[in-house]
Scaffold this motif. Structure first.
Motif, PDB file in Angstrom:
ATOM      1  N   UNK A 174      53.160  -4.748  -3.293  1.00  0.00           N
ATOM      2  CA  UNK A 174      51.705  -4.901  -3.158  1.00  0.00           C
ATOM      3  C   UNK A 174      51.244  -4.997  -1.708  1.00  0.00           C
ATOM      4  N   UNK A 175      52.157  -4.792  -0.754  1.00  0.00           N
ATOM      5  CA  UNK A 175      51.798  -4.883   0.658  1.00  0.00           C
ATOM      6  C   UNK A 175      51.800  -3.522   1.347  1.00  0.00           C
ATOM      7  N   UNK A 176      52.675  -2.638   0.916  1.00  0.00           N
ATOM      8  CA  UNK A 176      52.845  -1.336   1.549  1.00  0.00           C
ATOM      9  C   UNK A 176      52.668  -0.244   0.499  1.00  0.00           C
ATOM     10  N   UNK A 177      51.846   0.727   0.828  1.00  0.00           N
ATOM     11  CA  UNK A 177      51.667   1.921   0.009  1.00  0.00           C
ATOM     12  C   UNK A 177      51.519   3.099   0.967  1.00  0.00           C
ATOM     13  N   UNK A 178      52.649   3.721   1.255  1.00  0.00           N
ATOM     14  CA  UNK A 178      52.697   4.757   2.282  1.00  0.00           C
ATOM     15  C   UNK A 178      52.018   6.019   1.766  1.00  0.00           C
ATOM     16  N   UNK A 179      51.155   6.567   2.585  1.00  0.00           N
ATOM     17  CA  UNK A 179      50.458   7.810   2.281  1.00  0.00           C
ATOM     18  C   UNK A 179      50.569   8.748   3.470  1.00  0.00           C
ATOM     19  N   UNK A 180      50.426  10.018   3.176  1.00  0.00           N
ATOM     20  CA  UNK A 180      50.467  11.030   4.236  1.00  0.00           C
ATOM     21  C   UNK A 180      49.062  11.282   4.761  1.00  0.00           C
ATOM     22  N   UNK A 181      48.893  11.404   6.049  1.00  0.00           N
ATOM     23  CA  UNK A 181      47.561  11.734   6.595  1.00  0.00           C
ATOM     24  C   UNK A 181      47.167  13.159   6.248  1.00  0.00           C
ATOM     25  N   UNK A 182      45.892  13.420   6.329  1.00  0.00           N
ATOM     26  CA  UNK A 182      45.405  14.763   6.048  1.00  0.00           C
ATOM     27  C   UNK A 182      45.902  15.728   7.120  1.00  0.00           C
ATOM     28  N   UNK A 183      46.313  16.885   6.653  1.00  0.00           N
ATOM     29  CA  UNK A 183      46.851  17.895   7.575  1.00  0.00           C
ATOM     30  C   UNK A 183      45.863  19.009   7.857  1.00  0.00           C
ATOM     31  N   UNK A 184      44.625  18.850   7.414  1.00  0.00           N
ATOM     32  CA  UNK A 184      43.620  19.870   7.685  1.00  0.00           C
ATOM     33  C   UNK A 184      43.261  19.871   9.171  1.00  0.00           C
ATOM     34  N   UNK A 185      42.806  21.024   9.629  1.00  0.00           N
ATOM     35  CA  UNK A 185      42.433  21.132  11.033  1.00  0.00           C
ATOM     36  C   UNK A 185      41.174  20.332  11.355  1.00  0.00           C
ATOM     37  N   UNK A 186      40.317  20.133  10.353  1.00  0.00           N
ATOM     38  CA  UNK A 186      39.081  19.396  10.591  1.00  0.00           C
ATOM     39  C   UNK A 186      39.180  17.941  10.150  1.00  0.00           C
ATOM     40  N   UNK A 187      40.395  17.416  10.023  1.00  0.00           N
ATOM     41  CA  UNK A 187      40.566  16.022   9.620  1.00  0.00           C
ATOM     42  C   UNK A 187      40.082  15.094  10.721  1.00  0.00           C
ATOM     43  N   UNK A 188      39.688  13.881  10.302  1.00  0.00           N
ATOM     44  CA  UNK A 188      39.174  12.907  11.270  1.00  0.00           C
ATOM     45  C   UNK A 188      40.260  12.369  12.187  1.00  0.00           C
ATOM     46  N   UNK A 189      41.494  12.409  11.742  1.00  0.00           N
ATOM     47  CA  UNK A 189      42.600  11.905  12.557  1.00  0.00           C
ATOM     48  C   UNK A 189      43.538  13.062  12.894  1.00  0.00           C
ATOM     49  N   UNK A 190      44.287  12.875  13.954  1.00  0.00           N
ATOM     50  CA  UNK A 190      45.232  13.887  14.423  1.00  0.00           C
ATOM     51  C   UNK A 190      46.634  13.474  13.997  1.00  0.00           C
ATOM     52  N   UNK A 191      47.318  14.356  13.326  1.00  0.00           N
ATOM     53  CA  UNK A 191      48.685  14.091  12.881  1.00  0.00           C
ATOM     54  C   UNK A 191      49.666  14.554  13.943  1.00  0.00           C
ATOM     55  N   UNK A 192      50.701  13.770  14.165  1.00  0.00           N
ATOM     56  CA  UNK A 192      51.710  14.129  15.162  1.00  0.00           C
ATOM     57  C   UNK A 192      52.391  15.434  14.752  1.00  0.00           C
ATOM     58  N   UNK A 193      52.661  16.326  15.711  1.00  0.00           N
ATOM     59  CA  UNK A 193      53.285  17.618  15.366  1.00  0.00           C
ATOM     60  C   UNK A 193      54.599  17.474  14.606  1.00  0.00           C
ATOM     61  N   UNK A 194      55.395  16.452  14.933  1.00  0.00           N
ATOM     62  CA  UNK A 194      56.653  16.265  14.206  1.00  0.00           C
ATOM     63  C   UNK A 194      56.425  15.933  12.751  1.00  0.00           C
TER      64      UNK A 194
END
Length: 581
Positions: free
Chosen positions: A395-415
Motif C-alpha cells: 500500500x506504499x509503492x505502486x510503480x507506474x511507467x511515465x507517459x512516452x508521448x512526445x507531448x507529455x508533461x514530463x520528460x522520460x530519460x532516454x534509457x
C-alpha cells in the motif's frame, strides 16, 4: 732479437672456449639437478624460455597473429572498463530509504550489473540539492517540488493524494457550548415576561402541538447529524487553525497553493506543524480546526491520521477540493483524482462518500549525464520486480511507467524510454559498428606489426653483417700492418669485437650458419695477425743481421716465415680471395 710479446688467446679460441664453458656449465647443472631430484634448474628454465621466446619472435606470422589477438583483447578490455560503471548514487529522504533498500535487494537477487549507493538526506529538498551539486546520480522527488521537473523521469513510484481533515468536536467543547447558550436563553425569557398572558393563552396550543414539536425535534436532530456529515469548503478555512501533519508528503507549499487558489488570505490562516503522535491530544484539546496530510491513498499516512482524529467513534469530515481540475490545469505537477468511499479505512469508513481532491506523483529522476545503458538496466530491474517491491512495501509503492508521448508533461530519460518502447540496444547494436570498423583496422595493425617484426629482423641481420664486415676489415688491416704496435691494437680491437659478439649472442639466438661465419672470420683474423707478426719479426731479425755484417743462411724459397729485403703487403687479389672464402 727482441723478446716476443706474451702469448694471447686468439679471438676464435676465446669464443670457442666460451661456448664450451657454457655447454659444460649447462651439462653440470643438468646433471646436478637430476642427481638431486630436480629435473630443471632455474637457470636452465630461464635459458629454455628465452630460447623459445626468441624462436617465437623470429616467426613473423606467429608474431602477427599474436599481436592481433593481443590488440583485440586490449580493445575489448578498454570497451568493458571504460563503459559506464553501473554504480549509481541515489539521494532519498527519510520516507524513501526503505524503498531504496528493497530495490537494492531485488537488484542483488536478480544479479543485475547495478549497484545503488544511498545518499541519505533530511528532506526531499535536501535530495534535490544533492542532485544539483552532483552528489547523487538519481533521486526520489515529488512532482510538486519545483526542482523535480529539471531532470528526466525513470519511473513513477506512487501517487500521493492530499487530504484536508476536519476532526469532530470533542464532548468537552460541546458541553461548554451548551453552558454558554443556557444563560442567553434565560435572559431572553426574562425580557419576554410582559407577554406572559399571551403565553398562557397559547399553553393549550403548546400542549396540542407537543407531539408535533417532538417530531420536529427528532427531525432537526437528524438534520444536524446529516449536516455534520457534509463536506465543508476550502473557502471556509479563512481564520481557522490548520495543522500540517509531519512525517508524510504534506508540505506547507502545497497547502498554500490550494488556499491561494480559493482566495483564502494566508495571513488569515494559522499554520502549525503537528507530530503524528500528538494528533489525539491536539484534537481532544480543540487546538486545531483542520488537519492537512498527504500520502498514498491506501497507505498508512492518511489512515493513521484519520484513526487518531476519530473521537468516541465519530469519524472526521473531509474538505473536498472541488476545483481540483482547474488547479491541475494551472499547475501540471498536480492532477485531479476522486477517492472512493472507505479508501482511508476506519469505522465508520472514511470518507463516507467519494472525495474529490488533488494528487501528485513521486518520481525517480536521473541526471542527464548518466548514460542510457545504465539507466536502461536500472529501469528493467525496477519494472520487472515491481510486484515484488509492492509486496515488500504494501500500500506504499505502486510503480507506474511515465507517459512516452512526445507531448507529455514530463520528460522520460532516454534509457528508460528505450526500455519502455522496446528499442533498447543490445551489445552488438551498440558496438556493431565499432566491431566492423575494428575488423577493417585490425589487418592494418597486423601488417604494421609484421613490418615492425621484419624491420627488427632486418636490423638484427644488419648488425650481424656489420660485425662480420668489421672482422673482414680488420683482416685487411692486419695484412698491411707495418708495426707490432698496429697489430697489438688490432688484437685489442679483435678482443673487443669478440666481447660484442658474445653480448649480441645473449640477446639473439645465433643459428649454426651465423656461428660458422663468425668463427671462420675470426680464424682468418687470427691467422692474418699471426702471419703478419711473424713476418715483421723476421724482417726485423734480418735487418739486425745485415747491420752486424753476418750473412744470412740461405733459405729455400717458399718457406713460411721468410722475407726478402723488403716486406710486400698482400696483393688486393689475395684479400678479395680471403673475403670471398
Amino acid at each position: 732479437m727482441p723478446p716476443r710479446p706474451p702469448h694471447r688467446l686468439a679471438a676464435a679460441e676465446k669464443l670457442w672456449l666460451l661456448w664450451r664453458a657454457e655447454g659444460a656449465s649447462y651439462s653440470t647443472n643438468a646433471w646436478s639437478a637430476r642427481a638431486s631430484g630436480i629435473w630443471m634448474s632455474i637457470e636452465s628454465l630461464e635459458h629454455v624460455v628465452r630460447n623459445r621466446v626468441r624462436l617465437f619472435l623470429r616467426n613473423t606470422w606467429l608474431v602477427t597473429i599474436f599481436g592481433t589477438i593481443l590488440l583485440g583483447a586490449a580493445v575489448a578490455a578498454a570497451i568493458y572498463y571504460t563503459a559506464e560503471r553501473d554504480h549509481l548514487r541515489i539521494a532519498a529522504g527519510p520516507l524513501d530509504t526503505r524503498f531504496v533498500s528493497v530495490l537494492s535487494n531485488q537488484i542483488a537477487d536478480q544479479h543485475r550489473d547495478v549497484y545503488l549507493e544511498l545518499v541519505p538526506t533530511d528532506s526531499v529538498r535536501g535530495a534535490a540539492e544533492a542532485m544539483s551539486k552532483g552528489e547523487a546520480d538519481i533521486a526520489i522527488l515529488p512532482s510538486d517540488l519545483d526542482d523535480a521537473l529539471n531532470w528526466p523521469v525513470v519511473a513513477i513510484l506512487r501517487q500521493n493524494v492530499m487530504a484536508l481533515i476536519v476532526p469532530p468536536q470533542p464532548p468537552a467543547s460541546k458541553a461548554k457550548t451548551e453552558e454558554s447558550a443556557a444563560p442567553a436563553k434565560s435572559g431572553k425569557t426574562a425580557k419576554t415576561g410582559k407577554g406572559s398572558a399571551k403565553s398562557a393563552k397559547a399553553a393549550k396550543g403548546d400542549k396540542s402541538n407537543k407531539a408535533k414539536s417532538d417530531d420536529s425535534d427528532s427531525s432537526s436532530d437528524d438534520g444536524d447529524a446529516a449536516s455534520d456529515n457534509k463536506f465543508a469548503k476550502v473557502s471556509d478555512l479563512s481564520g481557522k487553525r490548520i495543522g500540517i501533519v509531519t512525517g508524510n508528503e504534506a508540505t506547507r507549499g502545497a497547502l498554500e497553493l490550494v488556499l491561494s487558489h480559493y482566495g483564502v488570505p494566508l495571513n488569515k490562516v494559522t499554520l502549525s506543524e503537528i507530530d503524528p503522535k500528538d494528533i489525539t491530544d491536539v484534537v481532544m484539546g480543540n487546538k486545531i480546526d483542520a488537519l492537512f496530510v498527504a500520502g498514498p491513498s491506501s497507505g498508512s499516512a492518511i489512515s493513521s491520521v484519520v484513526a487518531a482524529a476519530t473521537v468516541n467513534g465519530i469519524a472526521p469530515n473531509f474538505i473536498e477540493i472541488d476545483q481540483a481540475d482547474g488547479i491541475a490545469k494551472r499547475h501540471p505537477a498536480f492532477d485531479s483524482v476522486s477517492v472512493d468511499a472507505g479508501t482511508f479505512g476506519g469505522n465508520p469508513p472514511s470518507p463516507s462518500d467519494d472525495l474529490k481532491t488533488l494528487s501528485f506523483a513521486e518520481y525517480l529522476v536521473a541526471r542527464r549525464s548518466v548514460g542510457s545503458s545504465i539507466i536502461g538496466t536500472l529501469a528493467k530491474a525496477i519494472y520487472t520486480s515491481r510486484q515484488a517491491i509492492a509486496m515488500a512495501l504494501p500500500r506504499e509503492i505502486k510503480i507506474e511507467a511515465p507517459k512516452t508521448d512526445k507531448d507529455a508533461d514530463i520528460v522520460t530519460h532516454p534509457g528508460a524510454l528505450a526500455y519502455l518502447t522496446d528499442t533498447q540496444q543490445t551489445f552488438f547494436d551498440r558496438y556493431g559498428d565499432d566491431i566492423f570498423y575494428g575488423l577493417l583496422i585490425f589487418p592494418i595493425f597486423g601488417s604494421a606489426i609484421a613490418g615492425v617484426a621484419s624491420y627488427l629482423r632486418r636490423d638484427t641481420r644488419t648488425r650481424r653483417l656489420r660485425l662480420l664486415q668489421r672482422v673482414l676489415d680488420m683482416v685487411r688491416k692486419a695484412h698491411v700492418a707495418e708495426s707490432l704496435e698496429t697489430l697489438e691494437r688490432l688484437q685489442v680491437e679483435a678482443d673487443n669485437l669478440v666481447i660484442a659478439i658474445v653480448h649480441l649472442s645473449e640477446h639473439e639466438e645465433f643459428d649454426e650458419s651465423v656461428r660458422m661465419s663468425f668463427a671462420f672470420a675470426l680464424d682468418q683474423l687470427r691467422f692474418a695477425i699471426a702471419a703478419r707478426r711473424t713476418a715483421i719479426l723476421d724482417h726485423a731479425g734480418t735487418r739486425s743481421d745485415a747491420a752486424s755484417g753476418a750473412v744470412p743462411a740461405p733459405v729455400p724459397a717458399g718457406v713460411p716465415g721468410t722475407a726478402g729485403p723488403a716486406i710486400a703487403p698482400i696483393e688486393p687479389a689475395a684479400e678479395s680471395n680471403i673475403a670471398a672464402e
